[in-house]
Enzyme design. Structure first.
Site, PDB file in Angstrom:
ATOM      1  N   ARG A  48      10.269  -8.346   5.147  1.00 51.05           N
ATOM      2  CA  ARG A  48       9.831  -6.956   5.127  1.00 51.05           C
ATOM      3  C   ARG A  48       8.513  -6.894   4.378  1.00 51.05           C
ATOM      4  O   ARG A  48       8.063  -7.879   3.809  1.00 51.05           O
ATOM      5  CB  ARG A  48      10.873  -6.005   4.537  1.00 51.05           C
ATOM      6  CG  ARG A  48      11.894  -6.567   3.604  1.00 51.05           C
ATOM      7  CD  ARG A  48      11.367  -7.001   2.262  1.00 51.05           C
ATOM      8  NE  ARG A  48      10.525  -5.993   1.654  1.00 51.05           N
ATOM      9  CZ  ARG A  48       9.545  -6.221   0.829  1.00 51.05           C
ATOM     10  NH1 ARG A  48       9.227  -7.465   0.496  1.00 51.05           N
ATOM     11  NH2 ARG A  48       8.837  -5.254   0.300  1.00 51.05           N
ATOM     12  N   ALA A  50       4.748  -4.670   5.286  1.00 45.92           N
ATOM     13  CA  ALA A  50       3.935  -4.564   6.504  1.00 45.92           C
ATOM     14  C   ALA A  50       3.124  -5.823   6.814  1.00 45.92           C
ATOM     15  O   ALA A  50       3.158  -6.314   7.953  1.00 45.92           O
ATOM     16  CB  ALA A  50       3.023  -3.334   6.400  1.00 45.92           C
ATOM     17  N   GLN A 188      14.523  -2.906  -3.394  1.00 43.88           N
ATOM     18  CA  GLN A 188      13.466  -3.925  -3.289  1.00 43.88           C
ATOM     19  C   GLN A 188      12.721  -4.103  -4.600  1.00 43.88           C
ATOM     20  O   GLN A 188      12.204  -5.183  -4.881  1.00 43.88           O
ATOM     21  CB  GLN A 188      12.475  -3.559  -2.178  1.00 43.88           C
ATOM     22  CG  GLN A 188      13.063  -3.592  -0.777  1.00 43.88           C
ATOM     23  CD  GLN A 188      13.410  -2.204  -0.277  1.00 43.88           C
ATOM     24  OE1 GLN A 188      13.919  -1.377  -1.041  1.00 43.88           O
ATOM     25  NE2 GLN A 188      13.141  -1.929   0.976  1.00 43.88           N
ATOM     26  N   ASP A 229       2.622   1.225   4.538  1.00 40.21           N
ATOM     27  CA  ASP A 229       3.071   0.648   5.801  1.00 40.21           C
ATOM     28  C   ASP A 229       2.267   1.179   6.981  1.00 40.21           C
ATOM     29  O   ASP A 229       2.217   0.549   8.026  1.00 40.21           O
ATOM     30  CB  ASP A 229       4.556   0.935   6.000  1.00 40.21           C
ATOM     31  CG  ASP A 229       5.410   0.080   5.087  1.00 40.21           C
ATOM     32  OD1 ASP A 229       5.867  -0.974   5.537  1.00 40.21           O
ATOM     33  OD2 ASP A 229       5.599   0.447   3.914  1.00 40.21           O
ATOM     34  N   ASN A 239       4.773   5.099   3.199  1.00 38.59           N
ATOM     35  CA  ASN A 239       5.212   4.005   2.342  1.00 38.59           C
ATOM     36  C   ASN A 239       6.692   4.202   2.035  1.00 38.59           C
ATOM     37  O   ASN A 239       7.310   5.178   2.464  1.00 38.59           O
ATOM     38  CB  ASN A 239       4.371   3.958   1.055  1.00 38.59           C
ATOM     39  CG  ASN A 239       4.568   2.664   0.288  1.00 38.59           C
ATOM     40  OD1 ASN A 239       4.433   1.575   0.849  1.00 38.59           O
ATOM     41  ND2 ASN A 239       4.916   2.758  -0.980  1.00 38.59           N
ATOM     42  N   LYS A 240       7.256   3.286   1.293  1.00 34.26           N
ATOM     43  CA  LYS A 240       8.681   3.323   1.004  1.00 34.26           C
ATOM     44  C   LYS A 240       9.113   4.683   0.453  1.00 34.26           C
ATOM     45  O   LYS A 240       8.401   5.310  -0.330  1.00 34.26           O
ATOM     46  CB  LYS A 240       9.026   2.222   0.000  1.00 34.26           C
ATOM     47  CG  LYS A 240      10.496   2.069  -0.308  1.00 34.26           C
ATOM     48  CD  LYS A 240      11.324   1.831   0.935  1.00 34.26           C
ATOM     49  CE  LYS A 240      10.913   0.608   1.707  1.00 34.26           C
ATOM     50  NZ  LYS A 240      11.674   0.425   2.967  1.00 34.26           N
TER      51      LYS A 240
END
Length: 341
Positions: A48, A50, A188, A229, A239-240
């Site tokens: 994972r 990008a 993460q 991302d 993004n996350k």
């Protein structure tokens, strides 16, 4: 300082990935022997981040060409399978499209496609080091930095984006301290960023996501640096999940908020963040973190993997071509046209 691990490596005809689903409990490799394995590794988050997804996709297309054996329709079918393995990170589509364009120009010659896939990886590592040099300028001596999710060597083809900048500042002797959000629901930050920070010897503290607002309000954070991302032509950043909330708090309390990503993460054809497709993931990630049931199975779950931060909340976007600052749309257009910023 070079990393002593590689998130992805192509050797002996196979794509070898660190299985990021099981870190830090176990250090294992996942072997992709064909294009279907690559698509699975991306969709199931074996790999994972990008840029790392883009690197994997390049090798997936090479394997697809080997499997297709000159059958163009079969090759395109396999490329589409890889392309659709995750919807948000634009590096995936960018890498597949680049490889398909190369395939058309080289007559689907596998050796030429392998060279192109290798080049994608080499370019990403070089861009990350360039970003680190540029981005380190926003970090002062003794700064305390907050980061979210994972943006290091595990999330890229090597070195890292936001975490690469942080590592550069540390190795330059800036005496920094890093707060890492745990980054629910897949953790993460706790599983991957904390692991990288410890391996790099960077003074750091892991926090629950919900503690970040208090630290920012109380003046304990000097700046926030995280990844992306997908970046739109206006400078909106996907993004996350949790990134948008951080940006709102930073804007409220005057804390600089930076996104770091290679220019391959910019989707020049998409103007606004509201148009970015946001991946919805399984409810099990929320109710069964680590396989342990923590909520009633009957409860409905909303689990978007990403959110979108509007460009108005962003101080700057750090790329290998420089730091993009407002007006984002004009400066992103300059990058698209090959101009300096």
């Amino acid at each position: 300082m070079d990393e002593n691990f590689k998130a992805l490596e192509f050797k002996n005809g196979e794509l070898v990935l660190i299985d990021q689903r099981v870190l830090p409990t176990r250090f294992e490799y996942f072997i992709c022997k064909n294009s279907k394995d690559v698509a699975f590794a991306i969709s199931d988050m074996v790999v994972r981040g990008a840029p790392a997804i883009g690197g994997c996709a390049g090798y997936g297309v090479y394997l697809a060409a080997l499997e297709a054996k000159g059958d163009r329709s079969l090759f395109l079918e396999k490329c589409q399978m890889i392309r659709s393995s995750r919807p948000t990170a634009v590096n995936l589509m960018w890498a597949v499209d680049r490889m398909m364009k190369k395939a058309e120009s080289c007559g689907y010659e596998p050796s030429k496609l392998l060279e192109e896939a290798d080049l994608i990886v080499e370019e990403d590592i070089a861009m990350n080091h360039k970003m680190a040099e540029i981005g380190s300028s926003v970090i002062r001596k003794n700064d305390v930095i907050l980061t979210h999710c994972n943006t290091g060597a595990l999330a890229t083809c090597g070195w890292g984006t936001a975490l690469g900048i942080i590592k550069k500042a540390h190795y330059d002797g800036k005496n920094i301290h890093v707060y890492a959000d745990e980054t629910r629901p897949r953790f993460q930050g706790a599983r991957l960023t904390a692991w990288e920070l410890v391996k790099a010897g960077i003074p750091s503290t892991l926090i629950p996501d919900s503690a970040a607002a208090t630290l920012i309000r109380d003046g304990k954070i000097d700046l926030v640096i995280l990844g992306a991302d997908r970046i739109t032509a206006e400078g909106d950043v996907a993004n996350k999940l949790g990134t948008f909330a951080l940006s709102v708090i930073c804007k409220q309390y005057g804390v600089p908020f930076y996104s770091a990503a290679p220019t391959s993460t910019i989707d020049f054809n998409m103007k606004k963040g509201k148009d970015i497709p946001i991946e919805q993931r399984s409810k099990d990630e929320v109710i069964r973190p680590g396989g342990v049931l923590v909520a009633p199975e009957e409860i409905d779950v909303y689990n978007p993997s990403f959110d979108v931060t509007p460009h108005q909340n962003i101080t700057g976007i750090i790329t290998e071509k420089g730091i993009i600052r407002p007006p984002f749309d004009l400066n992103i257009e300059r990058i698209k046209n090959g101009e300096s910023i």
